[in-house]
Design a protein around this motif. Structure first.
Motif, mmCIF file in Angstrom:
data_model
loop_
_atom_site.group_PDB
_atom_site.id
_atom_site.type_symbol
_atom_site.label_atom_id
_atom_site.label_comp_id
_atom_site.label_asym_id
_atom_site.label_seq_id
_atom_site.Cartn_x
_atom_site.Cartn_y
_atom_site.Cartn_z
ATOM 1 N N VAL A 127 -14.427 1.188 -8.711
ATOM 2 C CA VAL A 127 -14.216 -0.059 -7.966
ATOM 3 C C VAL A 127 -12.883 0.095 -7.224
ATOM 4 O O VAL A 127 -11.883 0.509 -7.829
ATOM 5 C CB VAL A 127 -14.170 -1.278 -8.899
ATOM 6 N N ALA A 128 -12.848 -0.245 -5.918
ATOM 7 C CA ALA A 128 -11.615 -0.074 -5.138
ATOM 8 C C ALA A 128 -11.470 -1.197 -4.114
ATOM 9 O O ALA A 128 -12.464 -1.731 -3.604
ATOM 10 C CB ALA A 128 -11.614 1.272 -4.439
ATOM 11 N N GLY A 129 -10.193 -1.541 -3.823
ATOM 12 C CA GLY A 129 -9.918 -2.495 -2.757
ATOM 13 C C GLY A 129 -10.068 -1.827 -1.405
ATOM 14 O O GLY A 129 -10.231 -0.598 -1.298
ATOM 15 N N TYR A 130 -9.978 -2.638 -0.367
ATOM 16 C CA TYR A 130 -10.125 -2.083 0.981
ATOM 17 C C TYR A 130 -8.776 -1.656 1.550
ATOM 18 O O TYR A 130 -8.632 -0.553 2.075
ATOM 19 C CB TYR A 130 -10.802 -3.099 1.907
ATOM 20 N N ASP A 131 -7.773 -2.519 1.449
ATOM 21 C CA ASP A 131 -6.451 -2.213 1.989
ATOM 22 C C ASP A 131 -5.599 -1.603 0.883
ATOM 23 O O ASP A 131 -4.976 -2.314 0.079
ATOM 24 C CB ASP A 131 -5.782 -3.477 2.542
ATOM 25 N N LEU A 132 -5.613 -0.259 0.803
ATOM 26 C CA LEU A 132 -4.829 0.468 -0.199
ATOM 27 C C LEU A 132 -3.573 1.031 0.456
ATOM 28 O O LEU A 132 -3.526 1.210 1.688
ATOM 29 C CB LEU A 132 -5.666 1.578 -0.814
ATOM 30 N N PRO A 133 -2.544 1.350 -0.337
ATOM 31 C CA PRO A 133 -1.268 1.767 0.261
ATOM 32 C C PRO A 133 -1.384 3.020 1.136
ATOM 33 O O PRO A 133 -0.910 3.036 2.272
ATOM 34 C CB PRO A 133 -0.386 2.025 -0.961
ATOM 35 N N GLU A 134 -2.020 4.067 0.674
ATOM 36 C CA GLU A 134 -2.025 5.324 1.436
ATOM 37 C C GLU A 134 -3.148 5.368 2.471
ATOM 38 O O GLU A 134 -3.023 6.004 3.518
ATOM 39 C CB GLU A 134 -2.180 6.530 0.501
ATOM 40 N N GLN A 135 -4.307 4.757 2.149
ATOM 41 C CA GLN A 135 -5.464 4.823 3.035
ATOM 42 C C GLN A 135 -6.386 3.661 2.738
ATOM 43 O O GLN A 135 -6.178 2.918 1.775
ATOM 44 C CB GLN A 135 -6.219 6.162 2.839
ATOM 45 N N THR A 136 -7.403 3.533 3.533
ATOM 46 C CA THR A 136 -8.350 2.434 3.327
ATOM 47 C C THR A 136 -9.300 2.780 2.184
ATOM 48 O O THR A 136 -9.446 3.959 1.768
ATOM 49 C CB THR A 136 -9.160 2.176 4.594
ATOM 50 N N GLY A 137 -9.986 1.744 1.735
ATOM 51 C CA GLY A 137 -10.966 1.963 0.673
ATOM 52 C C GLY A 137 -12.098 2.879 1.117
ATOM 53 O O GLY A 137 -12.658 3.641 0.320
ATOM 54 N N VAL A 138 -12.428 2.815 2.420
ATOM 55 C CA VAL A 138 -13.490 3.694 2.942
ATOM 56 C C VAL A 138 -13.039 5.143 2.904
ATOM 57 O O VAL A 138 -13.811 6.059 2.569
ATOM 58 C CB VAL A 138 -13.888 3.261 4.364
ATOM 59 N N GLU A 139 -11.785 5.409 3.277
ATOM 60 C CA GLU A 139 -11.260 6.786 3.217
ATOM 61 C C GLU A 139 -11.218 7.282 1.761
ATOM 62 O O GLU A 139 -11.500 8.461 1.481
ATOM 63 C CB GLU A 139 -9.876 6.818 3.837
ATOM 64 N N PHE A 140 -10.865 6.369 0.833
ATOM 65 C CA PHE A 140 -10.884 6.739 -0.583
ATOM 66 C C PHE A 140 -12.317 7.064 -1.048
ATOM 67 O O PHE A 140 -12.554 7.998 -1.819
ATOM 68 C CB PHE A 140 -10.291 5.583 -1.397
ATOM 69 N N LEU A 141 -13.287 6.274 -0.502
ATOM 70 C CA LEU A 141 -14.703 6.540 -0.809
ATOM 71 C C LEU A 141 -15.090 7.956 -0.397
ATOM 72 O O LEU A 141 -15.771 8.693 -1.142
ATOM 73 C CB LEU A 141 -15.582 5.515 -0.101
ATOM 74 N N ASN A 142 -14.676 8.365 0.797
ATOM 75 C CA ASN A 142 -15.000 9.718 1.275
ATOM 76 C C ASN A 142 -14.416 10.780 0.349
ATOM 77 O O ASN A 142 -15.044 11.820 0.080
ATOM 78 C CB ASN A 142 -14.490 9.904 2.695
ATOM 79 N N ALA A 143 -13.176 10.528 -0.138
ATOM 80 C CA ALA A 143 -12.549 11.492 -1.045
ATOM 81 C C ALA A 143 -13.319 11.582 -2.372
ATOM 82 O O ALA A 143 -13.495 12.661 -2.955
ATOM 83 C CB ALA A 143 -11.094 11.101 -1.292
ATOM 84 N N VAL A 144 -13.797 10.449 -2.878
ATOM 85 C CA VAL A 144 -14.573 10.443 -4.124
ATOM 86 C C VAL A 144 -15.908 11.153 -3.938
ATOM 87 O O VAL A 144 -16.355 11.935 -4.790
ATOM 88 C CB VAL A 144 -14.796 8.989 -4.599
ATOM 89 N N ARG A 145 -16.563 10.890 -2.770
ATOM 90 C CA ARG A 145 -17.882 11.510 -2.531
ATOM 91 C C ARG A 145 -17.790 13.037 -2.511
ATOM 92 O O ARG A 145 -18.746 13.726 -2.891
ATOM 93 C CB ARG A 145 -18.446 11.008 -1.202
ATOM 94 N N LYS A 146 -16.658 13.564 -2.047
ATOM 95 C CA LYS A 146 -16.501 15.017 -2.040
ATOM 96 C C LYS A 146 -16.464 15.586 -3.450
ATOM 97 O O LYS A 146 -16.878 16.719 -3.691
ATOM 98 C CB LYS A 146 -15.229 15.391 -1.290
#
Length: 642
Positions: free
Chosen positions: A55-74
């Motif tokens: 579970v993640a927020g959208y506005d995160l300090p280093e990047q957006t939640g979508v960018e974090f999603l891409n990192a997790v999917r990898k």
């Protein structure tokens, strides 16, 4: 499902993470929430732990939640990911959905957002589990179908190396197990025969496992599949320095092993093991088939070699009279090639006038079990060769007649021998006719004239003439007996020796001789010829047993004991006739059987010659040696018990 759910919640707002932890862990018993405030911290925790959902927020300090999603999917493509935005927009929702987010929720949307989040987490994890199970089942079905295709390839393989290559390729491409190798058992141990490139990259050329060597030998020796989730701590591992961690070791019966490895710990699940076992079952069955085929081929080659050593023809016929199998002598004798023989009917090997006889013989074998027939083979060059054929019915495992098997024997020499015997018998008949008629008639006239002469005068010379007549008649009788003793017609039947000896003794003039019969058995012989043989031996013992002078007729057989008993040792079977007289000197023991040999003036020299000829006609052996009392002992051996 809920007792296994672990959630990673990444958000820089502690109020949100605290609230989610409180609600999720309270509302859904068994859900554990691990909070992280930064993307870096979240990725770190994700790499070091197992989570069922993020579970993640959208506005995160280093990047957006979508960018974090891409990192997790990898890292984990199938891990459920819920974007829980404290403030959202249509653009943010569109980006999240396009990126493949599992679900998009608003933290400030509607009543009880955290309760909705808890339900969404459970639903997402359950759907992921169902999809994973479905994916496993789909993969399993696909792999099993491909393994069936591989099974057909196994059945077409004609060598062990080909089977090993099919096994390695299937494990790599179908089971997705790129590091695998096949080792076959031989005199050295388990020798590698085929392996993948990845195996060589990891360990170089695979080693030979000698008896008792490493985990591979344990699996082969026990015949049990071994699964190791981490061999680094196993004291029996072959190479302590290897990068391989997980292994599946699968025996291939008594042929060898299939080794599958991975550098990851616990890399293989139950499905992997089951599919790998299925592969080895097919491989082992193919190897067993090759072994059976090799054994059958070697056995057939041995039988063919044995049959080819025969001088006789060997053949197997189908029920329709065609040739099914034969040895090398058939093409050698007939002059036809194997290919020609396979297309010829049996009758084509014989002259037309023999065909009915051959067909009747085949029918006799097929319908009654056995037959024997004589016929002339006609070779490819037109030569006729006489043969005797035997045939025996051949049945299958159900007892149904499928053909006949037989032997053909060249009887050219036998035919020639029979023809020679026939000519000899014709000459013998002429000889016996001359002896019995042309000699006896003049002798009878001479004896009649001698009787007339005795009425006119009394002279000692007439007695000498009478003695000469008697000797001539004895010679004629012995000559006829000698000639007829070797005739080929032998009428064999059981004969009681003791009874026949007693009967023959009655015909011997032996008033002062004693007979001792020490034998009680039956033998197979021609009664008439055996009677002549015994009479001659008994008469010889009586006449020569007392050691008298030949001129002293008054002492004939005086105090002589003649005994008849059995001859029994390891190699001989028969009887003896012995006396207690002076015996036969060693130098004369073979000469006594010669024609014309006699030690007395009254002997014709044919008595023992007749004995030997009768023995030869039966296939017996007659010899003379010394009796226990020093006299003569005649042994007749080679008799067949009745």
């Amino acid at each position: 499902m809920t007792d296994r759910i672990r959630v990673l919640h990444v958000d820089d707002d502690p109020e949100i993470t605290d609230a989610s932890t409180s609600v999720l862990e309270q509302e859904q018993c068994g859900i554990t929430v691990v909070a992280a405030t930064t993307v870096a911290d979240g990725l770190h925790r994700l790499d070091g732990n197992e989570f069922d959902c993020v579970v993640a927020g959208y506005d995160l300090p280093e990047q957006t939640g979508v960018e974090f999603l891409n990192a997790v999917r990898k890292r984990q493509p199938d891990l459920p990911f819920i974007l829980f935005a404290s403030e959202g927009s249509e653009a943010a929702a569109s980006d999240a959905i396009s990126a493949g987010v599992t679900e998009y929720l608003r933290a400030d949307g509607g009543a009880k957002p955290y309760v909705r989040l808890a339900h969404s987490v459970v639903d997402a994890v359950e759907r992921a589990a169902d999809e994973t199970e479905h994916a496993h089942n789909t993969r399993r079905e696909r792999v099993i179908e491909e393994l069936h295709t591989t099974a057909r390839a196994f059945m077409r393989a004609t060598s062990e190396d080909a089977i090993a290559q099919i096994t390695v390729d299937a494990a790599r491409t179908i089971l997705n197990m790129p590091a695998n190798a096949v080792h076959f058992a031989d005199d050295n141990g388990l020798t590698p025969v085929t392996w993948t490139d990845q195996v060589e990259e990891l360990i170089g050329k695979p080693p030979v496992f000698t008896p008792g060597d490493g985990l591979a030998w344990q699996a082969f020796e026990t015949g049990e599949t071994r699964i190791h989730d981490d061999i680094s701590s196993n004291p029996d591992r072959y190479n302590p320095e290897t990068d391989i961690r997980s292994e599946i070791l699968l025996p291939l019966g008594d042929h060898g092993v299939l080794l599958i490895g991975s550098c990851e710990v616990s890399a293989f699940d139950d499905t992997d093991v089951t599919l790998a076992r299925t592969l080895t079952v097919h491989a082992t069955a193919a190897l067993d088939r090759l072994d059976r085929e090799r054994q059958l081929r070697e056995e057939r080659e041995f039988i063919d070699q044995a049959l080819d050593t025969l001088d006789d023809l060997f053949y197997v016929l189908n029920a329709d009279g065609s040739f099914r199998r034969w040895n090398r002598r058939l093409p050698e004798v007939t002059g036809y090639s194997d290919a020609e023989i396979s297309n010829l009917e049996v009758c084509e090997f014989f002259p037309p006038e023999e065909c009915d006889t051959i067909h009747e013989a085949i029918d006799q074998a097929l319908n009654h079990g056995r037959t024997t027939v004589e016929a002339e083979i006609r070779t490819a060059d037109g030569e006729l060769v006489p043969y005797e054929f035997t045939g025996t019915r051949l049945t299958d495992t159900d007892g149904e007649t499928v053909g006949a098997v037989g032997i053909g024997r060249n009887i050219s020499q036998r035919r020639a021998y029979e023809q020679r015997l026939e000519r000899q018998n014709e000459r013998l008949d002429e000889f016996t006719s001359i002896v019995s008629h042309d000699l006896r008639n003049p002798l009878t006239i001479a004896e009649g004239n001698l009787d007339l002469a005795r009425t006119e005068c009394d002279s000692d010379y007439l007695d000498e003439v009478s003695d000469a007549h008697e000797r001539m008649r004895a010679l004629i009788d012995d000559l006829l007996t000698f000639a007829r003793a070797g005739e080929t017609a032998i009428d064999i039947e059981p004969v009681a020796l003791a009874t026949m000896v007693q009967e023959c003794w009655q015909t011997v003039e032996a008033d002062r001789a004693t007979l001792a019969v020490e034998i009680d058995r039956q033998v197979r012989a021609d009664p008439a010829k055996l009677r002549r043989l015994l009479a001659n031996l008994l008469r010889n013992s009586v006449e020569h047993g007392s050691g008298r002078s030949e001129s002293d007729d008054e002492q004939s057989g005086e105090n002589t004991t003649v005994s008849v008993g059995p001859v029994e040792d390891a190699d001989r079977h028969g009887f003896y006739v012995a006396d207690d007289g002076p015996g036969v000197p060693p130098d004369d023991r073979e000469r006594v059987f010669e024609e014309g040999y006699s030690t007395g003036e009254d002997g014709t020299g044919f008595g023992l010659k007749i004995v030997r000829r009768i023995a030869d006609a039966h296939g017996w052996t007659v010899t003379v040696t010394e009796s226990e009392t020093g006299g003569a002992r005649f042994e007749v051996t080679g008799l067949e018990p009745a």
